[in-house]
Design a protein around this motif. Structure first.
Motif, PDB file in Angstrom:
ATOM      1  N   GLN A 105       0.677  -1.208   0.458  1.00  0.00           N
ATOM      2  CA  GLN A 105       0.498  -0.033  -0.010  1.00  0.00           C
ATOM      3  C   GLN A 105       0.821   1.486   0.402  1.00  0.00           C
ATOM      4  O   GLN A 105       0.189   2.210  -1.257  1.00  0.00           O
ATOM      5  CB  GLN A 105      -0.655  -0.005   1.398  1.00  0.00           C
ATOM      6  CG  GLN A 105      -2.053  -0.876   1.121  1.00  0.00           C
ATOM      7  CD  GLN A 105      -2.736  -1.488   2.594  1.00  0.00           C
ATOM      8  OE1 GLN A 105      -2.032  -1.654   3.205  1.00  0.00           O
ATOM      9  NE2 GLN A 105      -3.695  -1.290   2.549  1.00  0.00           N
ATOM     10  N   SER A 113      -3.087   4.145   3.856  1.00  0.00           N
ATOM     11  CA  SER A 113      -4.199   3.943   3.694  1.00  0.00           C
ATOM     12  C   SER A 113      -3.785   2.199   4.801  1.00  0.00           C
ATOM     13  O   SER A 113      -3.462   2.100   6.061  1.00  0.00           O
ATOM     14  CB  SER A 113      -4.610   2.953   2.255  1.00  0.00           C
ATOM     15  OG  SER A 113      -6.054   2.327   2.431  1.00  0.00           O
ATOM     16  N   GLY A 173      -8.035   6.617   1.767  1.00  0.00           N
ATOM     17  CA  GLY A 173      -8.908   5.226   1.873  1.00  0.00           C
ATOM     18  C   GLY A 173      -8.426   4.596   3.872  1.00  0.00           C
ATOM     19  O   GLY A 173      -8.529   3.057   3.595  1.00  0.00           O
ATOM     20  N   SER A 177      -9.072   3.168   7.617  1.00  0.00           N
ATOM     21  CA  SER A 177     -10.270   1.797   7.366  1.00  0.00           C
ATOM     22  C   SER A 177      -9.785   1.804   9.301  1.00  0.00           C
ATOM     23  O   SER A 177      -8.673   1.652   9.804  1.00  0.00           O
ATOM     24  CB  SER A 177      -9.695   0.576   7.081  1.00  0.00           C
ATOM     25  OG  SER A 177     -10.131  -0.269   7.647  1.00  0.00           O
ATOM     26  N   ARG A 236     -11.277   3.260   2.823  1.00  0.00           N
ATOM     27  CA  ARG A 236     -11.815   2.321   2.027  1.00  0.00           C
ATOM     28  C   ARG A 236     -12.612   1.124   1.662  1.00  0.00           C
ATOM     29  O   ARG A 236     -13.177   0.582   0.659  1.00  0.00           O
ATOM     30  CB  ARG A 236     -10.269   1.126   2.216  1.00  0.00           C
ATOM     31  CG  ARG A 236     -10.023   0.144   1.487  1.00  0.00           C
ATOM     32  CD  ARG A 236      -9.314  -0.427   2.057  1.00  0.00           C
ATOM     33  NE  ARG A 236      -9.072  -1.475   3.466  1.00  0.00           N
ATOM     34  CZ  ARG A 236      -8.412  -1.715   4.212  1.00  0.00           C
ATOM     35  NH1 ARG A 236      -7.286  -1.729   3.598  1.00  0.00           N
ATOM     36  NH2 ARG A 236      -8.245  -2.099   5.412  1.00  0.00           N
ATOM     37  N   ASP A 252      -8.019   0.723  -2.067  1.00  0.00           N
ATOM     38  CA  ASP A 252      -7.043   0.550  -1.503  1.00  0.00           C
ATOM     39  C   ASP A 252      -5.939   0.786  -2.683  1.00  0.00           C
ATOM     40  O   ASP A 252      -6.195   0.708  -3.513  1.00  0.00           O
ATOM     41  CB  ASP A 252      -7.433  -0.601  -1.050  1.00  0.00           C
ATOM     42  CG  ASP A 252      -5.695  -1.266  -0.822  1.00  0.00           C
ATOM     43  OD1 ASP A 252      -5.814  -1.533   0.414  1.00  0.00           O
ATOM     44  OD2 ASP A 252      -4.774  -1.599  -1.676  1.00  0.00           O
ATOM     45  N   ARG A 286     -14.073  -4.784   4.105  1.00  0.00           N
ATOM     46  CA  ARG A 286     -13.182  -4.688   3.733  1.00  0.00           C
ATOM     47  C   ARG A 286     -13.594  -5.596   2.635  1.00  0.00           C
ATOM     48  O   ARG A 286     -13.882  -5.353   0.801  1.00  0.00           O
ATOM     49  CB  ARG A 286     -11.842  -4.696   3.730  1.00  0.00           C
ATOM     50  CG  ARG A 286     -11.058  -5.494   4.436  1.00  0.00           C
ATOM     51  CD  ARG A 286      -9.527  -5.474   5.085  1.00  0.00           C
ATOM     52  NE  ARG A 286      -9.050  -6.593   5.890  1.00  0.00           N
ATOM     53  CZ  ARG A 286      -8.107  -6.241   5.949  1.00  0.00           C
ATOM     54  NH1 ARG A 286      -7.673  -5.970   5.103  1.00  0.00           N
ATOM     55  NH2 ARG A 286      -8.263  -7.320   6.700  1.00  0.00           N
TER      56      ARG A 286
END
Length: 352
Positions: A2, A96, A128, A130, A159, A180, A297
């Motif tokens: 990521q 993210s 993004g 979470s 996300r 993502d 997710r």
């Protein structure tokens, strides 16, 4: 991956990104520390934990050193504040992954950019981000302070689709759903930039974060039905076996892991990113929904891409629908929207 993908995307937009290496000491009650000592002693690694980690993660560390620009390790609020003062930046981006999951992130306040003085005009962006689990695990007592910090952000995105509603209802914060960051790069970009071998292996690639004998039995039966071999990628299963030296637990190079997915006949995985890279590389997959690591997710991918779900052998499965013609175009549309979010969030505010 990521961090790699987000840095690559920001570089394409004309910026010079650096990832902040934040590593706070995690407070644990005495009983948990004793339990961990006993556990790792049984695994033979307690006295040489750092050395063992370096051996096991040597390829991952090499990838990070080669491909991800990082700061020095920042282990306290004071160090973060000092870094902020001494290294002026255009923007700070949080995300993210599960950066707002309290149990995963010891310095939770810092992932809401608490270390930036309130009056400063540097751009604050969440890309993004979470919460990881539903319901979220941020203590109720912390929500007012996190709400106040979020009001300082110039742009917020999440996300998981479920997080958009959580941000509005619990934090009075409007947010946009984005992909993502690993999905911001295309199949060809990964292959070209990391020099990946794309020749089909003809095997089933089984990438398991949380190994169980039942999962391997599931994979074995699938391989038999396909009349093919399977490759199981799960170093932690070997790592936790008494008597196995650390050198036999070395995680594969990141590039080889990606190639395992890229070249596979079929991918079987309990990993969200195992599914994500199967989608990026256009490979058939069977995803085992991993609730302990956060199922929202998975649900977002199911809803946004029209993936198929069913139950088999006690597992909740997600896989491609019979008609996949829309998936590439849908991902490309979401990719365009997500990059546009970043571009707009990074723009300077017009002067009044």
């Amino acid at each position: 991956m990521q961090a790699y993908a987000l840095q690559q995307t920001l570089s394409q937009l004309g910026y010079d990104p650096v990832t902040m290496d934040i590593s706070y000491p995690r407070f644990r009650p005495l009983w948990k520390r004793v339990r961990s000592f006993v556990y790792y002693s049984l695994m033979r690694f307690s006295l040489n934990a750092n050395k063992t980690t370096r051996i096991v993660q040597q390829h991952t560390r090499r990838f990070i050193q080669q491909h991800i620009a990082r700061t020095e390790c920042l282990g306290s609020t004071k160090q973060l504040q000092t870094f902020y003062r001494e290294h002026p930046a255009h923007a700070y981006i949080v995300g993210s992954d599960q950066v707002w999951r309290s149990s995963y992130v010891p310095p939770l306040d810092e992932y809401f950019l608490q270390f930036i003085p309130e009056e400063d005009t540097v751009r604050r962006i969440a890309y993004g981000a979470s919460f990881g689990v539903s319901p979220i695990d941020i203590p109720v007592s912390k929500i007012p302070w996190c709400t106040q910090l979020l009001q300082r952000f110039d742009a917020v995105s999440a996300r998981e689709q479920s997080a958009i509603e959580v941000l509005q209802q619990k934090f009075n914060c409007d947010a946009q759903w984005v992909l993502d960051p690993t999905m911001l790069l295309t199949r060809e970009e990964y292959i070209t930039r990391l020099d990946l071998n794309r020749e089909p292996s003809g095997e089933i690639f089984a990438y398991m974060l949380d190994y169980t004998p039942d999962k391997e039995k599931f994979v074995r039966r699938l391989a038999q039905s396909h009349k093919s071999k399977y490759q199981l990628c799960n170093p932690s299963r070997i790592w936790s076996t008494p008597g196995v030296p650390a050198k036999e637990c070395i995680m594969p190079p990141v590039e080889r892991w990606l190639e395992g997915i890229l070249r596979a006949e079929t991918v079987v995985t309990d990993s969200f990113h195992g599914i994500v890279f199967s989608l990026i590389f256009g490979r058939p997959f069977i995803g085992i929904i991993n609730k302990s690591r956060g199922s929202d997710r998975f649900q977002t991918l199911i809803d946004c891409l029209g993936l198929k779900t069913y139950e088999e052998d006690g597992f909740q499965i997600v896989t491609l629908p019979e008609d996949t013609s829309h998936i590439i175009n849908t991902i490309e549309r979401y990719r365009t929207n997500s990059i546009s979010f970043l571009e707009n969030a990074l723009k300077e505010k017009p002067l009044n």
